[in-house]
Structures are given as structure tokens and as C-alpha cells.
Design a protein around this motif. Structure first.
Motif, PDB file in Angstrom:
ATOM      1  N   ALA A 164      37.067  56.044  25.288  1.00  0.00           N
ATOM      2  CA  ALA A 164      35.630  56.311  25.235  1.00  0.00           C
ATOM      3  C   ALA A 164      35.308  57.794  25.370  1.00  0.00           C
ATOM      4  CB  ALA A 164      34.922  55.512  26.336  1.00  0.00           C
ATOM      5  N   ARG A 165      36.012  58.470  26.270  1.00  0.00           N
ATOM      6  CA  ARG A 165      35.694  59.877  26.523  1.00  0.00           C
ATOM      7  C   ARG A 165      35.972  60.768  25.319  1.00  0.00           C
ATOM      8  NH1 ARG A 165      40.400  59.022  29.518  1.00  0.00           N
ATOM      9  NH2 ARG A 165      42.208  59.911  28.501  1.00  0.00           N
ATOM     10  N   ASP A 166      36.699  60.241  24.300  1.00  0.00           N
ATOM     11  CA  ASP A 166      37.039  61.025  23.116  1.00  0.00           C
ATOM     12  C   ASP A 166      35.969  60.955  22.030  1.00  0.00           C
ATOM     13  OD1 ASP A 166      39.492  61.597  24.323  1.00  0.00           O
ATOM     14  OD2 ASP A 166      40.394  59.777  23.522  1.00  0.00           O
ATOM     15  N   TYR A 167      34.837  60.316  22.334  1.00  0.00           N
ATOM     16  CA  TYR A 167      33.821  60.136  21.303  1.00  0.00           C
ATOM     17  C   TYR A 167      33.186  61.466  20.907  1.00  0.00           C
ATOM     18  CZ  TYR A 167      29.711  60.676  24.428  1.00  0.00           C
ATOM     19  OH  TYR A 167      28.736  61.157  25.270  1.00  0.00           O
ATOM     20  N   ASP A 168      32.499  61.479  19.767  1.00  0.00           N
ATOM     21  CA  ASP A 168      31.730  62.633  19.329  1.00  0.00           C
ATOM     22  C   ASP A 168      30.370  62.555  20.016  1.00  0.00           C
ATOM     23  OD1 ASP A 168      30.170  64.493  18.083  1.00  0.00           O
ATOM     24  OD2 ASP A 168      30.775  63.987  16.041  1.00  0.00           O
ATOM     25  N   GLY A 169      30.187  63.348  21.057  1.00  0.00           N
ATOM     26  CA  GLY A 169      28.987  63.258  21.858  1.00  0.00           C
ATOM     27  C   GLY A 169      27.719  63.616  21.114  1.00  0.00           C
ATOM     28  N   ASP A 170      27.791  64.638  20.221  1.00  0.00           N
ATOM     29  CA  ASP A 170      26.597  65.061  19.492  1.00  0.00           C
ATOM     30  C   ASP A 170      26.019  63.917  18.661  1.00  0.00           C
ATOM     31  OD1 ASP A 170      26.847  67.548  20.562  1.00  0.00           O
ATOM     32  OD2 ASP A 170      27.680  68.483  18.778  1.00  0.00           O
ATOM     33  N   TYR A 171      26.885  63.266  17.881  1.00  0.00           N
ATOM     34  CA  TYR A 171      26.440  62.179  17.015  1.00  0.00           C
ATOM     35  C   TYR A 171      26.053  60.944  17.835  1.00  0.00           C
ATOM     36  CZ  TYR A 171      26.665  58.376  13.604  1.00  0.00           C
ATOM     37  OH  TYR A 171      26.380  57.274  12.842  1.00  0.00           O
ATOM     38  N   SER A 172      26.905  60.551  18.761  1.00  0.00           N
ATOM     39  CA  SER A 172      26.740  59.286  19.461  1.00  0.00           C
ATOM     40  C   SER A 172      25.498  59.260  20.341  1.00  0.00           C
ATOM     41  CB  SER A 172      27.997  58.975  20.292  1.00  0.00           C
ATOM     42  OG  SER A 172      29.151  58.971  19.482  1.00  0.00           O
ATOM     43  N   VAL A 173      25.289  60.321  21.127  1.00  0.00           N
ATOM     44  CA  VAL A 173      24.124  60.358  22.008  1.00  0.00           C
ATOM     45  C   VAL A 173      22.833  60.323  21.192  1.00  0.00           C
ATOM     46  CG1 VAL A 173      22.860  61.789  23.668  1.00  0.00           C
ATOM     47  CG2 VAL A 173      25.319  61.482  23.913  1.00  0.00           C
ATOM     48  N   THR A 174      22.815  61.039  20.075  1.00  0.00           N
ATOM     49  CA  THR A 174      21.641  61.025  19.201  1.00  0.00           C
ATOM     50  C   THR A 174      21.350  59.626  18.681  1.00  0.00           C
ATOM     51  OG1 THR A 174      22.121  63.285  18.510  1.00  0.00           O
ATOM     52  CG2 THR A 174      20.630  62.030  17.118  1.00  0.00           C
ATOM     53  N   ASN A 175      22.407  58.824  18.531  1.00  0.00           N
ATOM     54  CA  ASN A 175      22.260  57.472  18.009  1.00  0.00           C
ATOM     55  C   ASN A 175      22.322  56.398  19.101  1.00  0.00           C
ATOM     56  OD1 ASN A 175      22.257  57.467  14.840  1.00  0.00           O
ATOM     57  ND2 ASN A 175      23.653  59.104  15.475  1.00  0.00           N
ATOM     58  N   GLY A 176      22.028  56.800  20.345  1.00  0.00           N
ATOM     59  CA  GLY A 176      21.815  55.828  21.414  1.00  0.00           C
ATOM     60  C   GLY A 176      23.006  55.488  22.280  1.00  0.00           C
ATOM     61  N   VAL A 177      24.192  56.036  21.998  1.00  0.00           N
ATOM     62  CA  VAL A 177      25.399  55.671  22.748  1.00  0.00           C
ATOM     63  C   VAL A 177      25.847  56.855  23.605  1.00  0.00           C
ATOM     64  CG1 VAL A 177      27.794  54.905  22.610  1.00  0.00           C
ATOM     65  CG2 VAL A 177      26.113  54.031  20.972  1.00  0.00           C
ATOM     66  N   GLY A 178      25.913  56.642  24.912  1.00  0.00           N
ATOM     67  CA  GLY A 178      26.373  57.688  25.815  1.00  0.00           C
ATOM     68  C   GLY A 178      27.555  57.219  26.633  1.00  0.00           C
ATOM     69  N   LEU A 179      28.062  58.084  27.498  1.00  0.00           N
ATOM     70  CA  LEU A 179      29.147  57.717  28.399  1.00  0.00           C
ATOM     71  C   LEU A 179      28.581  57.216  29.718  1.00  0.00           C
ATOM     72  CD1 LEU A 179      31.899  60.476  28.059  1.00  0.00           C
ATOM     73  CD2 LEU A 179      31.848  58.208  27.047  1.00  0.00           C
ATOM     74  N   THR A 180      29.133  56.108  30.209  1.00  0.00           N
ATOM     75  CA  THR A 180      28.863  55.650  31.569  1.00  0.00           C
ATOM     76  C   THR A 180      30.199  55.567  32.288  1.00  0.00           C
ATOM     77  OG1 THR A 180      28.971  53.335  30.899  1.00  0.00           O
ATOM     78  CG2 THR A 180      26.808  54.376  30.872  1.00  0.00           C
ATOM     79  N   TYR A 181      30.178  55.340  33.606  1.00  0.00           N
ATOM     80  CA  TYR A 181      31.407  55.426  34.387  1.00  0.00           C
ATOM     81  C   TYR A 181      31.497  54.299  35.402  1.00  0.00           C
ATOM     82  CZ  TYR A 181      31.891  60.097  32.445  1.00  0.00           C
ATOM     83  OH  TYR A 181      32.013  61.140  31.571  1.00  0.00           O
ATOM     84  N   ASP A 182      32.723  53.795  35.586  1.00  0.00           N
ATOM     85  CA  ASP A 182      32.997  52.888  36.690  1.00  0.00           C
ATOM     86  C   ASP A 182      33.083  53.692  37.988  1.00  0.00           C
ATOM     87  OD1 ASP A 182      33.015  50.611  35.143  1.00  0.00           O
ATOM     88  OD2 ASP A 182      35.192  50.612  34.843  1.00  0.00           O
ATOM     89  N   SER A 183      33.197  53.018  39.112  1.00  0.00           N
ATOM     90  CA  SER A 183      33.256  53.705  40.403  1.00  0.00           C
ATOM     91  C   SER A 183      34.472  54.615  40.525  1.00  0.00           C
ATOM     92  CB  SER A 183      33.253  52.691  41.548  1.00  0.00           C
ATOM     93  OG  SER A 183      34.373  51.812  41.434  1.00  0.00           O
ATOM     94  N   ASP A 184      35.555  54.306  39.764  1.00  0.00           N
ATOM     95  CA  ASP A 184      36.739  55.158  39.790  1.00  0.00           C
ATOM     96  C   ASP A 184      36.677  56.248  38.739  1.00  0.00           C
ATOM     97  OD1 ASP A 184      37.074  53.738  37.470  1.00  0.00           O
ATOM     98  OD2 ASP A 184      39.094  52.998  37.936  1.00  0.00           O
ATOM     99  N   LYS A 185      35.510  56.468  38.144  1.00  0.00           N
ATOM    100  CA  LYS A 185      35.244  57.511  37.152  1.00  0.00           C
ATOM    101  C   LYS A 185      35.864  57.224  35.794  1.00  0.00           C
ATOM    102  CE  LYS A 185      33.161  59.558  40.475  1.00  0.00           C
ATOM    103  NZ  LYS A 185      31.696  59.413  40.563  1.00  0.00           N
ATOM    104  N   THR A 186      36.263  55.980  35.532  1.00  0.00           N
ATOM    105  CA  THR A 186      36.741  55.613  34.201  1.00  0.00           C
ATOM    106  C   THR A 186      35.569  55.631  33.235  1.00  0.00           C
ATOM    107  OG1 THR A 186      38.481  54.215  35.108  1.00  0.00           O
ATOM    108  CG2 THR A 186      37.860  53.833  32.817  1.00  0.00           C
ATOM    109  N   ALA A 187      35.734  56.384  32.142  1.00  0.00           N
ATOM    110  CA  ALA A 187      34.645  56.539  31.181  1.00  0.00           C
ATOM    111  C   ALA A 187      34.604  55.365  30.205  1.00  0.00           C
ATOM    112  CB  ALA A 187      34.814  57.840  30.412  1.00  0.00           C
ATOM    113  N   LYS A 188      33.395  55.041  29.729  1.00  0.00           N
ATOM    114  CA  LYS A 188      33.219  53.992  28.730  1.00  0.00           C
ATOM    115  C   LYS A 188      31.946  54.264  27.948  1.00  0.00           C
ATOM    116  CE  LYS A 188      31.372  51.203  32.504  1.00  0.00           C
ATOM    117  NZ  LYS A 188      31.492  49.969  33.291  1.00  0.00           N
ATOM    118  N   LEU A 189      31.915  53.779  26.709  1.00  0.00           N
ATOM    119  CA  LEU A 189      30.706  53.886  25.908  1.00  0.00           C
ATOM    120  C   LEU A 189      29.690  52.895  26.447  1.00  0.00           C
ATOM    121  CD1 LEU A 189      32.130  54.036  22.255  1.00  0.00           C
ATOM    122  CD2 LEU A 189      31.592  55.930  23.783  1.00  0.00           C
ATOM    123  N   GLY A 190      28.490  53.358  26.749  1.00  0.00           N
ATOM    124  CA  GLY A 190      27.475  52.493  27.311  1.00  0.00           C
ATOM    125  C   GLY A 190      26.109  52.761  26.716  1.00  0.00           C
ATOM    126  N   THR A 191      25.074  52.229  27.350  1.00  0.00           N
ATOM    127  CA  THR A 191      23.683  52.281  26.883  1.00  0.00           C
ATOM    128  C   THR A 191      23.572  51.752  25.456  1.00  0.00           C
ATOM    129  OG1 THR A 191      23.728  54.569  26.031  1.00  0.00           O
ATOM    130  CG2 THR A 191      23.262  54.278  28.379  1.00  0.00           C
TER     131      THR A 191
END
Length: 417
Positions: free
Chosen positions: A44-71
Motif C-alpha cells: 500500500a505504501r508504494d502507491y502514487d499518492g498524487d493520483y490516488s489521494v485526488t481520486n479518494g484513496v489515501g493511506l491509513t494505518y494499523d496500530s503497529d503502523k502498517t500502511a494500507k489503502l483506505g478511505t
């Protein structure tokens, strides 16, 4: 429409907030892959942030800081850039690691290189998990419409079709592609594993470490360019260390790092516009000098993990030969800098030659304690023998010395021959 705009605003705000805290670098994010002979994994952390966030998908995190695509909601899209499939062509299977604590249907459609075209396939994520922090891996051997992706690097587009109305229907941890139909994931090769998996270390303070904590930075060695920040390169360590974008670990002629003996080697490296930014590398860290080396500056900090400034080898290094004005990490104007949070040593071995030049009255060398702010009782004193051929460095009480002599060698030129 107003609801969609508000969701995108929240996603951007979340991402910017994580940028400020250090979880995500500011600016463009370029993909990095975990690769072995049988699979490729996009995390998940390897996503293209510019494109993805603009299109509604951001990074969220578990309590151990594991990243995942969310929202992720209906119609949202994400993107991974510069994916090299290598041996995984044709694609024979695909898996999604996800969490979905609801019974809503979620369909993922994947495209190659162009949004909405060159469809790779489509899959429905149907497993209901106990929570968003309960990942489930589902592998598919069907639904692949374009198995052969071809050589070179490709962009991967994802479109989410969700049956529910929630603003967070599913979280995606990773997507894996397989070149085999065996119903079993191939174990990740340690030599090609992600950096944090390979160097996770909480006990051996002689070595670098990775810690998934936004307040405690992982180890890294970065070759930075004083004239062009976007040409910075990670020599070793956490690829998120570079502010501005995510960088693969680079091979740079004249600079190499050996994890086994925790030694960074400079071998006839010549570029006065470039400087080294080094952090949290462990008590056994050394900089070996081979031949003649030329750099703008070297900065070493052990804020979260002890890191000395220890030159070894029989070569030489010259810092800031042009004697020009320069501001490095922490807005520091020194060109040879040790931030000794853990009272680390400043050592130059007998055969190593180190020369540093300051700008006008600026000191070329600063040895401090605590991010450039020397504590009154935990500072560094450096002194020379009468002939100027021997350097002694030690931490002193500080009560018996004036502040300026405790942490700064107040000369325009520093030499140890």
C-alpha cells in the motif's frame, strides 16, 4: 457531489497530516516493489499518492503502523507507478490482502498503463473480517483477462466499485501477482525483501535498525544534492527517509555500504555539490576513506539510535573546498557535524585524513548534543596538540568551560592529517 468533495478534502488532510509527522513524505511518491522469482508484491505504501489521494484513496494505518489503502468508497481509484513484472509474465494468479468488516460487495477492476483501458482483470472481495485491522488474503486463479503485460515498467490503475454507502468500504494492504498456479505463496527472499523486514532490529545497538514509529526515525544514509533536492539518493535504509518522494536504494559509483561490518565506504568520490545525511546507524558505524574524496558536507545524527562519527581507512576527504556558504540538515552551517544524542565519539583514525572548510567566520565543525542544541552538561570539547597533528575529542561536564568552547571548534579551517 458535496459529500464526495468533503471526502477528498479529508483524504488530502489526512495525508498532509501524516506528511508533517513523518509517516509519508511530502510530494510525489514513486513505487517500490518486493520481487522474487515467483511473485511481485505491491504494498500500500508504494502507491502514487498524487493520483490516488485526488481520486479518494489515501493511506491509513494499523496500530503497529502498517500502511494500507483506505478511505475507499464507490468509484474511487488508485494507482501504482513504474511496476516491473520481471519473471511474472504471463500472470497466472493474483492475490489481495485486505480487511472488510462488512458484508458489502467490493469489486476491484485493474488496468494496465492507461486508466479505463487495457483491462488486466476484475475481482470481487467478499470475505468479511472482524475489523479493519484483521487482514485476510484471498487468491484468485481466474478473472485475469490480460495475462501478458510485456517487458519494461508499467503503471497499474485500480477502480473500486462498492455496493455499500460507507466512506471506508475496504482496506487494501497489498496486491501480489504470481507466475505459478500453485495454491501457495512463495516465501519472500530476504535479499529482496522490503528494507524494514530485512533490518528489523530492536536490540543490537551496533547495527542499523527499522522501527515503525513516526516519532522515531529509522536508520538511513542519504546522498543529497545541495543544488537539486529531487536528485537525492538513498544509499542505505528506509526509502521514506528522503523528504519529497520515495526512493529506491541506489548504487552510486564511489559510495557503498556493507551491512555486515556497518561500514560506509567512500572510494574516490568527487562531487562538492553533494553531502551525506546519516542517521541512527548504530554504535559500530564507520566511514571508510579510500583514495581522495570530495564532498560538500557530512552530517551524522544518532537521535534515536547511537551513531558515532568515526573515520577509518587510509584515504582522505575534503569538505567544502570552495569555502562557500551552506546550510544543511537542521539549518546547520557546519560541514562536518555530529549530533551526539547518546554521547557518541568523534574519531579519526591515524591514517585517515579529514579536511573541512568553513564560510568566513562560520565554524566548519560542530559537535553537539541534541539536534544542534548542546546541553550545558553534555557537550563536546575538542583540542589539538601544539603541532596541530593530533585531535582529542571527549564529552566533558561543561561546568568548567565557556559555552562556545564546549561545542564548537571556532576556526575557519579544520584539518587532521
Amino acid at each position: 457531489m458535496r459529500k464526495k468533495f468533503f471526502k477528498i478534502f479529508l483524504t488530502v488532510a489526512l495525508t498532509l497530516g501524516l506528511c508533517i509527522t513523518g509517516a509519508i513524505p511530502v510530494g510525489k511518491i514513486v513505487g517500490t516493489l518486493v520481487v522474487n522469482a515467483a511473485n511481485i508484491t505491491l504494498k500500500a505504501r508504494d502507491y502514487d499518492g498524487d493520483y490516488s489521494v485526488t481520486n479518494g484513496v489515501g493511506l491509513t494505518y494499523d496500530s503497529d503502523k502498517t500502511a494500507k489503502l483506505g478511505t475507499i468508497a464507490n468509484g474511487d481509484k488508485a494507482k501504482f507507478k513504474n511496476v516491473s513484472f520481471g519473471n511474472v509474465d504471463p500472470i497466472k494468479a493474483i492475490s489481495f490482502k485486505y480487511s472488510k468488516p462488512n458484508s458489502d460487495s467490493v469489486r476491484v477492476t485493474m488496468y494496465l498503463d492507461k486508466e479505463g483501458e487495457n483491462k488486466i482483470g476484475e475481482w470481487s472481495l467478499s470475505h468479511k473480517t472482524s475489523s479493519f485491522s484483521d487482514p485476510y488474503k484471498e487468491k484468485f486463479f481466474s478473472g485475469i483477462e490480460k495475462a501478458s503485460v510485456g517487458s519494461g515498467k508499467h503503471d497499474i490503475y485500480l477502480k473500486f466499485t462498492c455496493g455499500g454507502t460507507a466512506e471506508d468500504e475496504v482496506n487494501i494492504y497489498s496486491i501480489s501477482f504470481f507466475s505459478t498456479t500453485e495454491d501457495e505463496d512463495t516465501e519472500e527472499d530476504l535479499n529482496t525483501a522490503t528494507w524494514e523486514d530485512q533490518y528489523k532490529n530492536d536490540t543490537n545497538k551496533n547495527k542499523p535498525y527499522y522501527r515503525a514509529n513516526i516519532y522515531k526515525r529509522s536508520s538511513y544514509v542519504i546522498l543529497s544534492d545541495a543544488l537539486d533536492a529531487y536528485s537525492n539518493k538513498t544509499i542505505f535504509g528506509d526509502p521514506y527517509a528522503i523528504m519529497g518522494y520515495k526512493s529506491l536504494v541506489k548504487q552510486v559509483p564511489g559510495i557503498s555500504y556493507n551491512y555486515a561490518d556497518n561500514t560506509l565506504t567512500l572510494n574516490n568520490f568527487d562531487s562538492e555539490n553533494k553531502y551525506l545525511d546519516i542517521r541512527n546507524m548504530g554504535k559500530a558505524f564507520k566511514i571508510k576513506l579510500v583514495g581522495k574524496n570530495n564532498l560538500k558536507a557530512i552530517y551524522v545524527s544518532g537521535a534515536n539510535w547511537p551513531t558515532p562519527l568515526h573515520f577509518t581507512g587510509s584515504g582522505s576527504v575534503v569538505l567544502n573546498a570552495s569555502k562557500s556558504y551552506f546550510v544543511g540538515p537542521g539549518l546547520n552551517t557546519a560541514v562536518l557535524y555530529l549530533d551526539g544524542w547518546h554521547k557518541e565519539s568523534f574519531i579519526i583514525d591515524k591514517k585517515a585524513k579529514v579536511t573541512a572548510y568553513g564560510y568566513k567566520k562560520n565554524s566548519p565543525v560542530v559537535l553537539s548534543y541534541g539536534e544542534g542544541r548542546p546541553a550545558l552538561k553534555k557537550a563536546v570539547k575538542i583540542s589539538f596538540s601544539k603541532k596541530g597533528s593530533k585531535l582529542d575529542g571527549k564529552f566533558v561536564d561543561g561546568k568548567g568551560d565557556r559555552i562556545r568552547s564546549r561545542y564548537k571548534y571556532n576556526k575557519k579551517t579544520f584539518k587532521k592529517k
